[in-house]
Scaffold this active site. Sequence first.
Site, PDB file in Angstrom:
ATOM      1  CB  THR A 296       5.735 -10.325  16.167  1.00 43.04           C
ATOM      2  OG1 THR A 296       6.435  -9.820  17.299  1.00 43.04           O
ATOM      3  CG2 THR A 296       4.255 -10.024  16.409  1.00 43.04           C
ATOM      4  CG  ASP A 297       9.345 -11.637  19.989  1.00 44.97           C
ATOM      5  OD1 ASP A 297       8.755 -10.634  19.578  1.00 44.97           O
ATOM      6  OD2 ASP A 297      10.527 -11.600  20.412  1.00 44.97           O
ATOM      7  CD  GLU A 298       6.492  -6.573  19.763  1.00 43.71           C
ATOM      8  OE1 GLU A 298       5.567  -5.835  20.152  1.00 43.71           O
ATOM      9  OE2 GLU A 298       7.468  -6.141  19.122  1.00 43.71           O
TER      10      GLU A 298
ATOM     11  CE1 TYR B 104       2.917  -5.313  14.841  1.00 44.02           C
ATOM     12  CE2 TYR B 104       4.191  -5.727  16.828  1.00 44.02           C
ATOM     13  CZ  TYR B 104       3.977  -5.932  15.478  1.00 44.02           C
ATOM     14  OH  TYR B 104       4.821  -6.762  14.773  1.00 44.02           O
TER      15      TYR B 104
ATOM     16  CE  LYS C 137       2.084  -9.476  12.831  1.00 43.16           C
ATOM     17  NZ  LYS C 137       2.132  -9.444  11.346  1.00 43.16           N
TER      18      LYS C 137
ATOM     19  N   PRO D 136       3.398   3.006  27.806  1.00 47.22           N
ATOM     20  CG  PRO D 136       1.318   3.860  27.189  1.00 47.22           C
ATOM     21  CD  PRO D 136       2.779   3.971  26.901  1.00 47.22           C
TER      22      PRO D 136
ATOM     23  CE  LYS E 200      -3.610   1.892   3.049  1.00 52.60           C
ATOM     24  NZ  LYS E 200      -4.313   1.660   4.323  1.00 52.60           N
ATOM     25  CG  LEU E 201       4.019   2.100  -1.956  1.00 55.64           C
ATOM     26  CD1 LEU E 201       4.319   2.940  -3.208  1.00 55.64           C
ATOM     27  CD2 LEU E 201       5.324   1.465  -1.465  1.00 55.64           C
TER      28      LEU E 201
ATOM     29  CG  ASN F 273      13.428  -9.186  11.901  1.00 53.42           C
ATOM     30  OD1 ASN F 273      13.643  -9.703  10.825  1.00 53.42           O
ATOM     31  ND2 ASN F 273      12.711  -9.809  12.824  1.00 53.42           N
TER      32      ASN F 273
HETATM   33  P1  NAD Z   1       7.402  -2.281   8.055  1.00 48.03           P
HETATM   34  O1  NAD Z   1       6.548  -1.380   8.870  1.00 48.03           O
HETATM   35  O2  NAD Z   1       8.796  -1.881   7.740  1.00 48.03           O
HETATM   36  O3  NAD Z   1       6.683  -2.593   6.651  1.00 48.03           O
HETATM   37  C1  NAD Z   1       5.335  -2.895   6.541  1.00 48.03           C
HETATM   38  C2  NAD Z   1       4.982  -2.822   5.073  1.00 48.03           C
HETATM   39  O4  NAD Z   1       3.593  -3.176   4.924  1.00 48.03           O
HETATM   40  C3  NAD Z   1       5.144  -1.425   4.464  1.00 48.03           C
HETATM   41  O5  NAD Z   1       5.804  -1.512   3.223  1.00 48.03           O
HETATM   42  C4  NAD Z   1       3.707  -0.940   4.290  1.00 48.03           C
HETATM   43  O6  NAD Z   1       3.548  -0.017   3.219  1.00 48.03           O
HETATM   44  C5  NAD Z   1       2.978  -2.232   4.039  1.00 48.03           C
HETATM   45  N1  NAD Z   1       1.546  -2.175   4.360  1.00 48.03           N
HETATM   46  C6  NAD Z   1       0.984  -1.670   5.502  1.00 48.03           C
HETATM   47  N2  NAD Z   1      -0.359  -1.763   5.429  1.00 48.03           N
HETATM   48  C7  NAD Z   1      -0.651  -2.361   4.239  1.00 48.03           C
HETATM   49  C8  NAD Z   1      -1.853  -2.748   3.605  1.00 48.03           C
HETATM   50  N3  NAD Z   1      -3.032  -2.531   4.181  1.00 48.03           N
HETATM   51  N4  NAD Z   1      -1.781  -3.337   2.399  1.00 48.03           N
HETATM   52  C9  NAD Z   1      -0.582  -3.548   1.793  1.00 48.03           C
HETATM   53  N5  NAD Z   1       0.594  -3.189   2.343  1.00 48.03           N
HETATM   54  C10 NAD Z   1       0.557  -2.615   3.558  1.00 48.03           C
HETATM   55  O7  NAD Z   1       7.372  -3.688   8.805  1.00 48.03           O
HETATM   56  P2  NAD Z   1       8.484  -4.801   9.018  1.00 48.03           P
HETATM   57  O8  NAD Z   1       9.274  -4.432  10.200  1.00 48.03           O
HETATM   58  O9  NAD Z   1       9.135  -5.068   7.733  1.00 48.03           O
HETATM   59  O10 NAD Z   1       7.566  -6.028   9.437  1.00 48.03           O
HETATM   60  C11 NAD Z   1       7.065  -6.924   8.456  1.00 48.03           C
HETATM   61  C12 NAD Z   1       6.249  -8.010   9.134  1.00 48.03           C
HETATM   62  O11 NAD Z   1       7.067  -8.693  10.090  1.00 48.03           O
HETATM   63  C13 NAD Z   1       5.055  -7.486   9.922  1.00 48.03           C
HETATM   64  O12 NAD Z   1       3.985  -8.371   9.736  1.00 48.03           O
HETATM   65  C14 NAD Z   1       5.526  -7.495  11.357  1.00 48.03           C
HETATM   66  O13 NAD Z   1       4.449  -7.663  12.265  1.00 48.03           O
HETATM   67  C15 NAD Z   1       6.451  -8.685  11.362  1.00 48.03           C
HETATM   68  N6  NAD Z   1       7.517  -8.644  12.360  1.00 48.03           N
HETATM   69  C16 NAD Z   1       8.384  -7.595  12.403  1.00 48.03           C
HETATM   70  C17 NAD Z   1       9.416  -7.597  13.335  1.00 48.03           C
HETATM   71  C18 NAD Z   1      10.421  -6.478  13.391  1.00 48.03           C
HETATM   72  O14 NAD Z   1      11.274  -6.474  14.291  1.00 48.03           O
HETATM   73  N7  NAD Z   1      10.415  -5.516  12.483  1.00 48.03           N
HETATM   74  C19 NAD Z   1       9.547  -8.658  14.238  1.00 48.03           C
HETATM   75  C20 NAD Z   1       8.642  -9.718  14.164  1.00 48.03           C
HETATM   76  C21 NAD Z   1       7.640  -9.706  13.206  1.00 48.03           C
HETATM   77  P1  TYD Z   2      10.891  -1.033  19.070  1.00 45.38           P
HETATM   78  O1  TYD Z   2      12.050  -0.933  18.146  1.00 45.38           O
HETATM   79  O2  TYD Z   2       9.781  -0.051  18.938  1.00 45.38           O
HETATM   80  O3  TYD Z   2      10.364  -2.532  18.983  1.00 45.38           O
HETATM   81  P2  TYD Z   2       9.282  -3.304  19.925  1.00 45.38           P
HETATM   82  O4  TYD Z   2       8.618  -2.348  20.832  1.00 45.38           O
HETATM   83  O5  TYD Z   2       8.346  -3.856  18.907  1.00 45.38           O
HETATM   84  O6  TYD Z   2      10.089  -4.333  20.645  1.00 45.38           O
HETATM   85  O7  TYD Z   2      11.435  -0.926  20.557  1.00 45.38           O
HETATM   86  C1  TYD Z   2      12.426  -1.818  21.050  1.00 45.38           C
HETATM   87  C2  TYD Z   2      12.664  -1.477  22.496  1.00 45.38           C
HETATM   88  O8  TYD Z   2      13.245  -0.170  22.575  1.00 45.38           O
HETATM   89  C3  TYD Z   2      11.399  -1.400  23.332  1.00 45.38           C
HETATM   90  O9  TYD Z   2      11.677  -1.877  24.648  1.00 45.38           O
HETATM   91  C4  TYD Z   2      11.075   0.079  23.382  1.00 45.38           C
HETATM   92  C5  TYD Z   2      12.440   0.730  23.352  1.00 45.38           C
HETATM   93  N1  TYD Z   2      12.517   2.061  22.710  1.00 45.38           N
HETATM   94  C6  TYD Z   2      13.093   3.132  23.398  1.00 45.38           C
HETATM   95  O10 TYD Z   2      13.547   3.004  24.552  1.00 45.38           O
HETATM   96  N2  TYD Z   2      13.137   4.337  22.760  1.00 45.38           N
HETATM   97  C7  TYD Z   2      12.648   4.528  21.510  1.00 45.38           C
HETATM   98  O11 TYD Z   2      12.700   5.673  20.981  1.00 45.38           O
HETATM   99  C8  TYD Z   2      12.081   3.406  20.813  1.00 45.38           C
HETATM  100  C9  TYD Z   2      11.524   3.568  19.417  1.00 45.38           C
HETATM  101  C10 TYD Z   2      12.044   2.184  21.449  1.00 45.38           C
END
Ligand code: NAD
Ligand code: TYD
Length: 338
Positions: free
Chosen positions: A124-126, A149, A153, A273, A34-35, A179
């Site tokens: 996700t592990d969350e 969030y 998920k 929170p 969707k960008l 990641n």
């Molecule tokens: P990101 O936020 O970087 O990218 C999300 C992408 O999804 C974007 O390109 C956005 O444009 C697209 N998108 C959002 N809504 C959309 C819609 N309605 N239709 C089509 N495209 C849409 O996310 P990421 O960090 O690359 O995460 C990717 C996946 O991995 C997610 O499902 C996330 O829950 C999961 N995940 C991420 C992490 C992490 O640490 N980043 C860890 C575990 C799981």
């Molecule tokens: P984040 O990268 O948002 O990932 P997630 O909450 O999904 O694990 O945050 C990683 C950890 O870092 C989380 O404990 C929240 C903390 N955090 C800060 O302390 N300051 C910040 O500005 C952000 C974005 C995250």
Amino acid sequence: MKLLVTGGAGFIGSNFIRYLLKNYPSYQVINLDKLTYAGNLDNLSDIEKSSNYRFTKGDICDQKLVEEIVSEGINVIVNFAAETHVDRSLYDPKSFVNTNITGTQVLLESALKFKIKRYIQISTDEVYGSVEKGEFFTEGSKLLPNSPYSASKAGADLLVRSYFKTFKVPALITRSSNNYGPYQFPEKLIPLFITNALVDKELPVYGDGLYIRDWIYVEDNCKGIDLVLHKGKEGEVYNLGGGAEKTNLEITNLILQYLNKPSSLIKHVKDRPAHDRRYAMECKKAEKELGFKPGVGLEEGLKKTVEWYLTNRSWWEKVKSGEYLKYYEKHYLQREKV
Ligand code: NAD
Ligand code: TYD
């Protein structure tokens, strides 16, 4: 094989598409994204002209569009598309429910209608919530999400399970830890702190900074998803962790050390929170059944990541001057004032 990868213009999705095209040159990949503010075609500029890759701008909630694409002979769907930032989910939970739950249901419905061979849900592990020190979540642990969030998920994961159980959609779920690596949007901890430190801006550490995350280098997650896609068992969930637990302050100090910046940049700000204290998973199932083992250690991966942000300054400068700024001004600056 013809794959529909959704959310492929985001962080992990773009890394995964690059990984796929490199390792499976015979595969055809359609990227539906969707960008949103997090989607960025610059993430794919080096591969956009590949003959086996195509981009379509669109929403995974748009059933007609999804059906049009899946009916083109798609065998596999890998769903990365999501709203992904916990902090944003506190201000706008609805968009998380729409994309993460409704969007997943639309994709599952198309998977069912067009009898696709594999559906991979990227989770996700969350979804497990927070875990005490010394304990680890397994794939059988209860889902106890604490943020909109993670709740959205978890809802998606349960829908995936129900489509497998009820309709025999050949679906699998990966649950990875946090990641990090190239092309991560600079709202998440590591890229935010690297890019702030590079311009001598404060690093807003929430609360005491002793929150623990398990970090996985994005390429290792891509390898894990590849294993699940090719070798995983239908209906199963696979935890994909990095085996690298660190407090946020430890990560922050490593970043400052690699960039040779002073610790005076650290600013403790009001806590998030319902902030989950610790995420940690046991990943024996993926190791035993699929041979999954993360290959990049945290210090090596973090150094590579810092290097990437140093050499790709124009990428993040452009990102940080766009939509990001509006959000940052509205919410982050308020938080810092408290
Ligand atoms: P990101 O936020 O970087 O990218 C999300 C992408 O999804 C974007 O390109 C956005 O444009 C697209 N998108 C959002 N809504 C959309 C819609 N309605 N239709 C089509 N495209 C849409 O996310 P990421 O960090 O690359 O995460 C990717 C996946 O991995 C997610 O499902 C996330 O829950 C999961 N995940 C991420 C992490 C992490 O640490 N980043 C860890 C575990 C799981
Ligand atoms: P984040 O990268 O948002 O990932 P997630 O909450 O999904 O694990 O945050 C990683 C950890 O870092 C989380 O404990 C929240 C903390 N955090 C800060 O302390 N300051 C910040 O500005 C952000 C974005 C995250």
